[in-house]
Design an enzyme around this catalytic site. Structure first.
Site, mmCIF file in Angstrom:
data_model
loop_
_atom_site.group_PDB
_atom_site.id
_atom_site.type_symbol
_atom_site.label_atom_id
_atom_site.label_comp_id
_atom_site.label_asym_id
_atom_site.label_seq_id
_atom_site.Cartn_x
_atom_site.Cartn_y
_atom_site.Cartn_z
ATOM 1 N N GLU A 240 -6.279 3.290 9.209
ATOM 2 C CA GLU A 240 -7.066 2.580 10.162
ATOM 3 C C GLU A 240 -8.217 1.913 9.472
ATOM 4 O OE1 GLU A 240 -9.878 4.308 10.219
ATOM 5 O OE2 GLU A 240 -9.116 5.524 9.021
ATOM 6 N N GLU B 194 -6.525 5.937 4.738
ATOM 7 C CA GLU B 194 -6.031 4.488 4.098
ATOM 8 C C GLU B 194 -4.637 4.820 3.448
ATOM 9 O OE1 GLU B 194 -7.928 1.204 2.846
ATOM 10 O OE2 GLU B 194 -9.997 2.105 3.052
#
Length: 469
Positions: free
Chosen positions: A168, A311
Site C-alpha cells: 500500500e 511494500e
C-alpha cells in the site's frame, strides 16, 4: 453488497493438519511450516511454483492534515509515479526479486492521475475525510472499496495467479492502521500507535492524540468490519481487505507484509472470520500493534528481518522461500537431496576486513533510497556488510558468487532469519543467497529521492540524512 455477500459465502476455514512428506526432510526448519500452509490454502497435494501478483493499493487520507507523518501528502503522488515511471521503489525492487507481476491501483489519491500510464484507476474519491471530525468515508464507499478488491482478486485468479502479495501507499495511513488495531484488538492508542515513517517524539505524541480522538469521535464497532473501515479506515485498506476475501473465495494464497496489510486483514477477519485462515504472515514489523494484530489473526511471523514498511519486502522473501521449499519437496520425492550436513558451530567473520570508506558511500545511498529511513532492516545490514567486505559501494550477485568461499560463513549466518532456523548447510546456503539477492535488488534496483523526484522526510532522523539533490 451482492458481490461481497456472495464472496463471503464461498469462504471456509482452512486446516493445515497434514502428513506432507516435507516434514521428513532433515534440517529444513521453518520452511516446512511455510510449504504446508501454502499447500493447505491452495488445496494442492503436489506443490506448484508460485505465480505471484503484487497489488499496491494507493490512496490519500484526510487525517494527513493533522501533521502525523514525516513526509508531505504529495508523497503519495510521488511514490505512485515512482512505481510506474522511475520504477525505483521498494515494491519494484522486491517484485523484481520475487519475480512477481506488479499492479498499482489508485483507490483514492488526492490528485488527477488519469495520465499516468499503467495505473489501474479505481478511484473512489480524492482521499478520505479527516476522521478526527467524523467518518473517513460513507458506508457505501467502504463497500465499494471492498468489492473493488474482490473484483481484482477474481480477475487475477482467473488469469492463473495463485499468490497475492499485498502492499500500500498513502501518507498518514499508519495513523489509520493504528486506530483499526486499537479498535479491533482492544488496545489503548498509546499501545497501538507507532512511528510509521520514523517520526520524531513530538510528532508521535500528536499521532497518539489523533488516534485517541478518532476512536472517541467515531466509536467504531470492532466486530463490524465495514463499520470500522468506513469510520477510521482508508480506501486502500478496503481494497486490500477485499483482495483477501476474494483470494480466500478462490483458494488463493495471500501473504501479508507489514502493519498496514495486517490492519486490512483485521477488517477482512471482522467481516468474515474464516478469511484469516487463508492468510500467510511474513515478518514482524516495528509498529507496536503489529504483534497484537497477528495474534488476533491467529498468525505467527515466520521471519525476523526488522522491516518497517508494507511494500512487499517481507512477503517477497516468503514467496522465494515457498519456491525453495517446492524445489526441496521435488528433490526429496526423487531422492536427490544432498546428504544432511549439519551447520558448523563456528561461523566466525573475523577474517574478513571491512572497508569503512566504501561502507560510508553505501550507507549514504541506502539512506537516500525512496523509503523511510532505516526501514529495510536486515536488507540494509546485508548490503552494507557486502559493500565493505567486497570493497564495492554497489556489489552485484556476480561478486557474491565469485567470492562465495570467503563469504560462506556470512551466508550461512544470515540464514538464521527464520524463527525456526534451518540446520542443514545446503539449505542454509540457499536461504542465505535468497536474502543476499533481496538486499542487492534493494541496493541496485531502487532509485534515490533525487533520481525519482520523490519528496524527502521533513521530520525525524530522515530529515537530517535524505536529500533531493
Amino acid at each position: 453488497m451482492n458481490l461481497l455477500n456472495k464472496t463471503i459465502q464461498k469462504i471456509d476455514f482452512v486446516s493445515d493438519k497434514t502428513n506432507i512428506p516435507i516434514r521428513r526432510i532433515k534440517g529444513i526448519g521453518g520452511l516446512s511450516d511455510i510449504l504446508i500452509k501454502y499447500m493447505a490454502i491452495t488445496k494442492q497435494t503436489v506443490p506448484q511454483k508460485l505465480k505471484e501478483a503484487a497489488i499496491i493499493a494507493c490512496a490519500d487520507h484526510g487525517v494527513a492534515q493533522m501533521n502525523v507523518s514525516a513526509y508531505p501528502q504529495k508523497t503519495t503522488v510521488d511514490m505512485t509515479r515512482n512505481y510506474l515511471i522511475s520504477k525505483g521503489a521498494v515494491a519494484n525492487a522486491m517484485t523484481n526479486f520475487s519475480a512477481a507481476d506488479i499492479f498499482v491501483v489508485d483507490m483514492g489519491i488526492a490528485a488527477d492521475m488519469k495520465n499516468l500510464t499503467g495505473l489501474i484507476n479505481k478511484k473512489i474519491a480524492l482521499g478520505t475525510n479527516n476522521f478526527v471530525h467524523g467518518p473517513a468515508m460513507s458506508y457505501k464507499q467502504a463497500v465499494k472499496s471492498l468489492e473493488t478488491g474482490i473484483d481484482i482478486a477474481n480477475t487475477l485468479s482467473q488469469k492463473g495467479y495463485n499468490c497475492f502479495l499485498l502492499g500500500e501507499m498513502g501518507i498518514a495511513n499508519t495513523t489509520s492502521s493504528a486506530a483499526i488495531a486499537a479498535c479491533i484488538c482492544e488496545l489503548p492508542p498509546e499501545k497501538s500507535t507507532g512511528r510509521g515513517t520514523n517520526i520524531s517524539d513530538n510528532r508521535l505524541k500528536i499521532k497518539m492524540a489523533v488516534v485517541k480522538k478518532a476512536l472517541s469521535i467515531n466509536t467504531p464497532n470492532p466486530i463490524n468490519g465495514i463499520d470500522v473501515l468506513s469510520k477510521i479506515g482508508g480506501f486502500e485498506f478496503g481494497c486490500l481487505a477485499g483482495i483477501i476475501l476474494g483470494a480466500a473465495a478462490n483458494d488463493r494464497l495471500v501473504i501479508l507484509d507489514g502493519f498496514n496489510t495486517a490492519a486490512a486483514a483485521l477488517i477482512a477477519q471482522a467481516i468474515c472470520p474464516a478469511s484469516a485462515s487463508h492468510i500467510m504472515p511474513s515478518h514482524l514489523a516495528g509498529e507496536p500493534a503489529h504483534q497484537a494484530a497477528l495474534k488476533h489473526l491467529n498468525l505467527s511471523p515466520y521471519i525476523d528481518l526488522h522491516l518497517q514498511l508494507s511494500e512487499t519486502a517481507g512477503s517477497s522473501v516468503i514467496a522465494r522461500f515457498i519456491n525453495l521449499a517446492v524445489d526441496l519437496f521435488n528433490l526429496s520425492l526423487h531422492n536427490n537431496l544432498p546428504v544432511f550436513n549439519k551447520l558448523p558451530d563456528d561461523l566466525s567473520l573475523k577474517n574478513i576486513p571491512l572497508d569503512k570508506t566504501v561502507m560510508k558511500f553505501c550507507q549514504e545511498r541506502i539512506d537516500n533510497l525512496t523509503k523511510p529511513i532505516n526501514s529495510l532492516g536486515k536488507f540494509e545490514e546485508i548490503a552494507l556488510y557486502l559493500s565493505g567486505a567486497l570493497q564495492k559501494p554497489q556489489p552485484v550477485m556476480a561478486d557474491i558468487i565469485k567470492n562465495n568461499v570467503l563469504l560462506m560463513p556470512y551466508i550461512l549466518q544470515i540464514s538464521h532469519c527464520l524463527k525456526k532456523p534451518v540446520t542443514d548447510t545446503y539449505i542454509a546456503k540457499e536461504v542465505g543467497f535468497i536474502l543476499i539477492d533481496g538486499a542487492l535488488h534493494m541496493l541496485n534496483d531502487m532509485k534515490t529521492f533525487a533520481e525519482a523526484a520523490v519528496s524527502v522526510a521533513n521530520d525525524g532522523p530522515g530529515s537530517k540524512k535524505q536529500k533531493m539533490f
